[in-house]
Each structure stands twice: as C-alpha cells, then as structure tokens.
Design an enzyme around this catalytic site. Structure first.
Site, PDB file in Angstrom:
ATOM      1  N   ASN A   1       0.858  -1.181  -0.045  1.00 26.84           N
ATOM      2  CA  ASN A   1       0.103  -0.056   0.045  1.00 26.84           C
ATOM      3  C   ASN A   1       0.806   1.305  -0.088  1.00 26.84           C
ATOM      4  O   ASN A   1       1.653   1.552   0.995  1.00 26.84           O
ATOM      5  CB  ASN A   1      -0.829   0.021   1.257  1.00 26.84           C
ATOM      6  CG  ASN A   1      -1.777   1.159   1.252  1.00 26.84           C
ATOM      7  OD1 ASN A   1      -1.495   2.281   1.002  1.00 26.84           O
ATOM      8  ND2 ASN A   1      -2.988   0.957   1.732  1.00 26.84           N
TER       9      ASN A   1
ATOM     10  N   HIS B   1       0.848   6.067   1.775  1.00 23.79           N
ATOM     11  CA  HIS B   1       1.897   7.143   2.786  1.00 23.79           C
ATOM     12  C   HIS B   1       2.912   7.612   2.046  1.00 23.79           C
ATOM     13  O   HIS B   1       3.603   8.497   2.582  1.00 23.79           O
ATOM     14  CB  HIS B   1       2.008   6.639   3.922  1.00 23.79           C
ATOM     15  CG  HIS B   1       0.647   6.179   4.736  1.00 23.79           C
ATOM     16  ND1 HIS B   1      -0.086   7.404   5.303  1.00 23.79           N
ATOM     17  CD2 HIS B   1       0.119   5.096   5.152  1.00 23.79           C
ATOM     18  CE1 HIS B   1      -1.341   6.824   5.581  1.00 23.79           C
ATOM     19  NE2 HIS B   1      -1.126   5.624   5.711  1.00 23.79           N
TER      20      HIS B   1
ATOM     21  N   HIS C   1      -5.525   3.663  -1.758  1.00 21.61           N
ATOM     22  CA  HIS C   1      -6.857   4.156  -1.267  1.00 21.61           C
ATOM     23  C   HIS C   1      -6.940   5.547  -1.722  1.00 21.61           C
ATOM     24  O   HIS C   1      -6.573   6.552  -1.583  1.00 21.61           O
ATOM     25  CB  HIS C   1      -6.834   4.065   0.101  1.00 21.61           C
ATOM     26  CG  HIS C   1      -8.100   4.242   0.927  1.00 21.61           C
ATOM     27  ND1 HIS C   1      -8.348   4.062   2.155  1.00 21.61           N
ATOM     28  CD2 HIS C   1      -9.500   4.857   0.414  1.00 21.61           C
ATOM     29  CE1 HIS C   1      -9.673   4.518   2.425  1.00 21.61           C
ATOM     30  NE2 HIS C   1     -10.139   4.763   1.369  1.00 21.61           N
TER      31      HIS C   1
ATOM     32  N   ARG D   1      -9.242   8.137  -1.211  1.00 20.35           N
ATOM     33  CA  ARG D   1      -9.983   8.398  -0.196  1.00 20.35           C
ATOM     34  C   ARG D   1     -11.163   9.549  -1.092  1.00 20.35           C
ATOM     35  O   ARG D   1     -10.721  10.473  -1.879  1.00 20.35           O
ATOM     36  CB  ARG D   1      -9.595   9.180   0.830  1.00 20.35           C
ATOM     37  CG  ARG D   1      -8.740   8.021   1.773  1.00 20.35           C
ATOM     38  CD  ARG D   1      -8.423   8.557   3.014  1.00 20.35           C
ATOM     39  NE  ARG D   1      -9.393   8.716   3.911  1.00 20.35           N
ATOM     40  CZ  ARG D   1      -9.752   7.932   4.927  1.00 20.35           C
ATOM     41  NH1 ARG D   1      -9.062   7.071   5.273  1.00 20.35           N
ATOM     42  NH2 ARG D   1     -10.591   8.263   5.820  1.00 20.35           N
TER      43      ARG D   1
ATOM     44  N   ARG E   1      -6.730  12.899   0.657  1.00 19.11           N
ATOM     45  CA  ARG E   1      -5.868  13.530   1.524  1.00 19.11           C
ATOM     46  C   ARG E   1      -4.449  12.746   1.242  1.00 19.11           C
ATOM     47  O   ARG E   1      -3.466  13.410   1.587  1.00 19.11           O
ATOM     48  CB  ARG E   1      -6.386  12.997   2.922  1.00 19.11           C
ATOM     49  CG  ARG E   1      -6.183  11.504   3.202  1.00 19.11           C
ATOM     50  CD  ARG E   1      -6.263  11.485   4.824  1.00 19.11           C
ATOM     51  NE  ARG E   1      -7.536  11.763   5.277  1.00 19.11           N
ATOM     52  CZ  ARG E   1      -8.299  10.958   6.315  1.00 19.11           C
ATOM     53  NH1 ARG E   1      -7.533  10.227   7.029  1.00 19.11           N
ATOM     54  NH2 ARG E   1      -9.359  11.237   6.572  1.00 19.11           N
TER      55      ARG E   1
ATOM     56  N   GLU F   1      -8.687   0.711  -3.049  1.00 15.71           N
ATOM     57  CA  GLU F   1      -9.308   0.824  -2.059  1.00 15.71           C
ATOM     58  C   GLU F   1     -10.443   2.041  -2.205  1.00 15.71           C
ATOM     59  O   GLU F   1      -9.773   3.125  -2.714  1.00 15.71           O
ATOM     60  CB  GLU F   1      -8.676   1.124  -0.723  1.00 15.71           C
ATOM     61  CG  GLU F   1      -7.833  -0.387  -0.364  1.00 15.71           C
ATOM     62  CD  GLU F   1      -7.081   0.102   1.101  1.00 15.71           C
ATOM     63  OE1 GLU F   1      -7.407   1.142   1.673  1.00 15.71           O
ATOM     64  OE2 GLU F   1      -6.126  -0.744   1.421  1.00 15.71           O
TER      65      GLU F   1
ATOM     66  N   THR G   1      -8.288   3.739   8.238  1.00 16.63           N
ATOM     67  CA  THR G   1      -9.585   3.070   8.103  1.00 16.63           C
ATOM     68  C   THR G   1      -9.849   2.291   9.552  1.00 16.63           C
ATOM     69  O   THR G   1      -9.123   1.319   9.708  1.00 16.63           O
ATOM     70  CB  THR G   1      -9.592   1.948   7.020  1.00 16.63           C
ATOM     71  OG1 THR G   1      -9.126   2.474   5.789  1.00 16.63           O
ATOM     72  CG2 THR G   1     -10.934   1.450   6.672  1.00 16.63           C
TER      73      THR G   1
ATOM     74  N   GLU H   1     -11.364  -9.215   2.712  1.00 15.85           N
ATOM     75  CA  GLU H   1      -9.913  -8.851   3.749  1.00 15.85           C
ATOM     76  C   GLU H   1     -10.329  -8.657   5.160  1.00 15.85           C
ATOM     77  O   GLU H   1     -11.295  -7.823   5.330  1.00 15.85           O
ATOM     78  CB  GLU H   1      -9.275  -7.655   3.074  1.00 15.85           C
ATOM     79  CG  GLU H   1      -8.078  -7.365   3.502  1.00 15.85           C
ATOM     80  CD  GLU H   1      -7.164  -6.117   2.706  1.00 15.85           C
ATOM     81  OE1 GLU H   1      -7.215  -6.267   1.672  1.00 15.85           O
ATOM     82  OE2 GLU H   1      -6.369  -5.480   3.477  1.00 15.85           O
TER      83      GLU H   1
ATOM     84  N   HIS I   1      -3.671  -4.435   7.998  1.00 15.86           N
ATOM     85  CA  HIS I   1      -3.787  -3.198   8.533  1.00 15.86           C
ATOM     86  C   HIS I   1      -3.054  -3.241   9.859  1.00 15.86           C
ATOM     87  O   HIS I   1      -3.202  -4.245  10.623  1.00 15.86           O
ATOM     88  CB  HIS I   1      -5.320  -3.126   9.215  1.00 15.86           C
ATOM     89  CG  HIS I   1      -5.431  -1.401   9.390  1.00 15.86           C
ATOM     90  ND1 HIS I   1      -5.236  -0.982  10.295  1.00 15.86           N
ATOM     91  CD2 HIS I   1      -6.038  -0.422   8.572  1.00 15.86           C
ATOM     92  CE1 HIS I   1      -5.355   0.344  10.194  1.00 15.86           C
ATOM     93  NE2 HIS I   1      -6.122   0.818   9.200  1.00 15.86           N
ATOM     94  N   GLY I   2      -1.893  -2.537   9.816  1.00 13.48           N
ATOM     95  CA  GLY I   2      -1.048  -2.388  10.940  1.00 13.48           C
ATOM     96  C   GLY I   2       0.130  -3.259  11.100  1.00 13.48           C
ATOM     97  O   GLY I   2       0.736  -3.210  12.028  1.00 13.48           O
TER      98      GLY I   2
HETATM   99  N1  PXP Z   1      -5.975  -2.860   3.898  1.00 14.23           N
HETATM  100  C1  PXP Z   1      -7.054  -2.191   3.924  1.00 14.23           C
HETATM  101  C2  PXP Z   1      -8.322  -2.359   3.523  1.00 14.23           C
HETATM  102  C3  PXP Z   1      -6.544  -0.801   4.716  1.00 14.23           C
HETATM  103  O1  PXP Z   1      -7.541   0.112   4.358  1.00 14.23           O
HETATM  104  C4  PXP Z   1      -5.295  -0.541   4.868  1.00 14.23           C
HETATM  105  C5  PXP Z   1      -4.882   0.876   5.213  1.00 14.23           C
HETATM  106  O2  PXP Z   1      -5.184   1.927   4.254  1.00 14.23           O
HETATM  107  C6  PXP Z   1      -4.402  -1.493   4.669  1.00 14.23           C
HETATM  108  C7  PXP Z   1      -4.572  -2.798   4.475  1.00 14.23           C
HETATM  109  C8  PXP Z   1      -2.913  -1.243   5.129  1.00 14.23           C
HETATM  110  O3  PXP Z   1      -2.766  -0.986   6.370  1.00 14.23           O
HETATM  111  P1  PXP Z   1      -1.458  -0.242   6.781  1.00 14.23           P
HETATM  112  O4  PXP Z   1      -1.047   0.873   6.314  1.00 14.23           O
HETATM  113  O5  PXP Z   1      -1.756  -0.155   8.381  1.00 14.23           O
HETATM  114  O6  PXP Z   1      -0.379  -1.523   6.532  1.00 14.23           O
END
Ligand code: PXP
Length: 242
Positions: A8, A11, A44, A46, A50, A71, A102, A152, A191-192
């Site tokens: 992803n 950032h 993503h 959004r 952003r 996303e 998210t 997911e 996520h995370g």
């Molecule tokens: N999967 C989804 C659906 C997400 O919304 C995100 C965050 O944008 C991620 C994975 C990746 O999360 P992280 O950036 O915390 O690794």
C-alpha cells in the site's frame, strides 16, 4: 497456497502532500515495490483525496506492471469512478472523513441491500471485489450473500493488542479465515502489520494475500523501500514454510 504481498503506497503520497510538489512519487514507489517482489500495489483513493489523488491512479494504471487494488468507499460515485479506472481489484472500505485511517471493518451485514448492486456493478465491469471486514462470522456470511468473491480481514485489533488480547485476536483471524474458506471466499488480511506481527498471520494457510502499507513506508526511512519490502516478503515466506 502462495501468499501474495500487496504494498500500500498511500503514505508515499502523504509525505509528498505534506510539502506539495511531486516528491516522493507514489509511481516510483510502485516500481521499486515491483523490483522488491511485491505482487500488487494497493492505493486508497479517499473521497477527501488526502493522500492518493486521481492523477496518481491514472499514472499507476498507465505505467505500472503490477495489478492495482483500489481501496474505495462503498458509494455509487466511487463505483462509477472505479468502473472508469478499471483496476484489477477494488476493496470496499468504510470511510469517515474525521478518521486518521480506516477504523474498523465494513458493516456488510447491516447494508446488504445497499452493497449488493454496487458489488454487481463492479463485478460486471470485471473488477474483483473484496470487502474489508472484521474477522466476524456474521460479516463473512453477509459477504458471501452480497456476492463478493473476496474478503480482507482487518488485522488492526490483533496488531494493536498485547499479550492475551493479541492471542485472542489471532484466534479470531484464524477462525474467520477458516470460515471464509468454507464459504468459498478468497481471504486476504491487512492493517497495521509490521515485522513483529506479520508471522502468525502469514502462517494462516488459507490466506491468499496480505496488504501492508504504513509500516513499510515508515521502515523505508531507515532501510530503504526495497529492503523493507524484501524483509517483509522473507518474513512472510518463512512463516508460511514453518
Ligand atoms: N488493507 C486495507 C483495506 C486498508 O484500508 C489499509 C490501510 O489503508 C491497509 C490494508 C494497510 O494498512 P497499513 O497501512 O496499516 O499497513
């Protein structure tokens, strides 16, 4: 089953937007991710734009070799846009403007009538739809009902938890992944995730893909993006092999 890594790159855009201008470029990050062994790129778009912007998506689609997982919020406007963009996959996520990232999964069970036509429209456009949900049986059953081929699982509570809480959340992920397989759903997670949390998740044998962003982009400051992704890939492969 092999385990794919979706990187992803949101950032990279966050950092770029902090100063305006074009550096660092999310497309360049996507190219480096491809070199480092990523299987896909996740971004993503959004509603408030952003981080990733429309032009980023256009450039990724035009120049990138890896499949794009877009996303997006589950709205008719974003569905129109996705049909126009034609990503390989679309992951429907809950989106609130005031949130930092998210937070929590999509309430599929509570929105069956609203989600079914959006998913049908994306599927008709040959976009593989996944639903970002909590590792919860009712949400999985609802995902199957609305016709999504992929889910997911949100790994946030597992990553944020410590000790017994993390253990309990891992168990929820394992049970949910097993139930997804029973329902015939392809199962992803994310996520995370970071180096210290990815192993037990990657070891869940029915998972097909992990999507990882913030940690990798942060770790790129210290290791470089290519090395951060290579190490993550290695950690995933080692966990799968055990
Ligand atoms: N999967 C989804 C659906 C997400 O919304 C995100 C965050 O944008 C991620 C994975 C990746 O999360 P992280 O950036 O915390 O690794």
């Amino acid at each position: 089953m092999t385990l794919r890594l979706g990187v992803n790159i949101d950032h990279v855009a966050t950092l770029r937007n902090a100063r305006g201008g074009r550096h660092p470029d999310p497309l360049r990050a996507a190219m480096i991710a491809a070199e480092a062994g990523a299987d896909g790129i996740t971004a993503h778009l959004r509603e408030d734009r952003r981080h990733i912007r429309d032009l980023d998506i256009e450039r990724l689609k035009a120049r990138m070799t890896l499949p794009l997982n877009l996303e997006m919020a589950a709205t008719p406007e974003m569905t129109d846009l996705a049909v126009h963009i034609q990503p390989h996959a679309a992951c429907l996520v809950p989106e609130r403007r005031e949130e930092r990232t998210t937070e929590g999964g999509l309430d599929v069970a509570g929105q069956i009538d609203r989600l079914t036509p959006l998913i049908a429209r994306l599927s008709d456009a040959k976009i593989r739809v996944s639903l970002f949900i909590e590792p919860d049986r009712a949400q999985l059953d609802a995902a199957s009902k609305v016709g999504a081929p992929v889910v997911e699982l949100h790994t946030g509570a597992y990553c944020d938890g410590e000790g017994a809480v993390r253990h309990r959340e891992l168990l929820r992920l394992q049970i949910a992944a097993a139930h997804a397989a029973e329902l015939g759903l392809e199962c992803h997670a994310g996520h995370g995730l970071g180096f210290d949390t990815v192993g037990p998740v990657a070891a869940i044998s029915t998972l097909a893909e992990l999507n990882i962003g913030h940690f990798l982009i942060g770790e790129a400051v210290f290791l470089g993006l290519e090395e951060a992704i290579r190490r993550m890939r290695r950690a995933m492969t080692e966990a799968r092999g055990r």
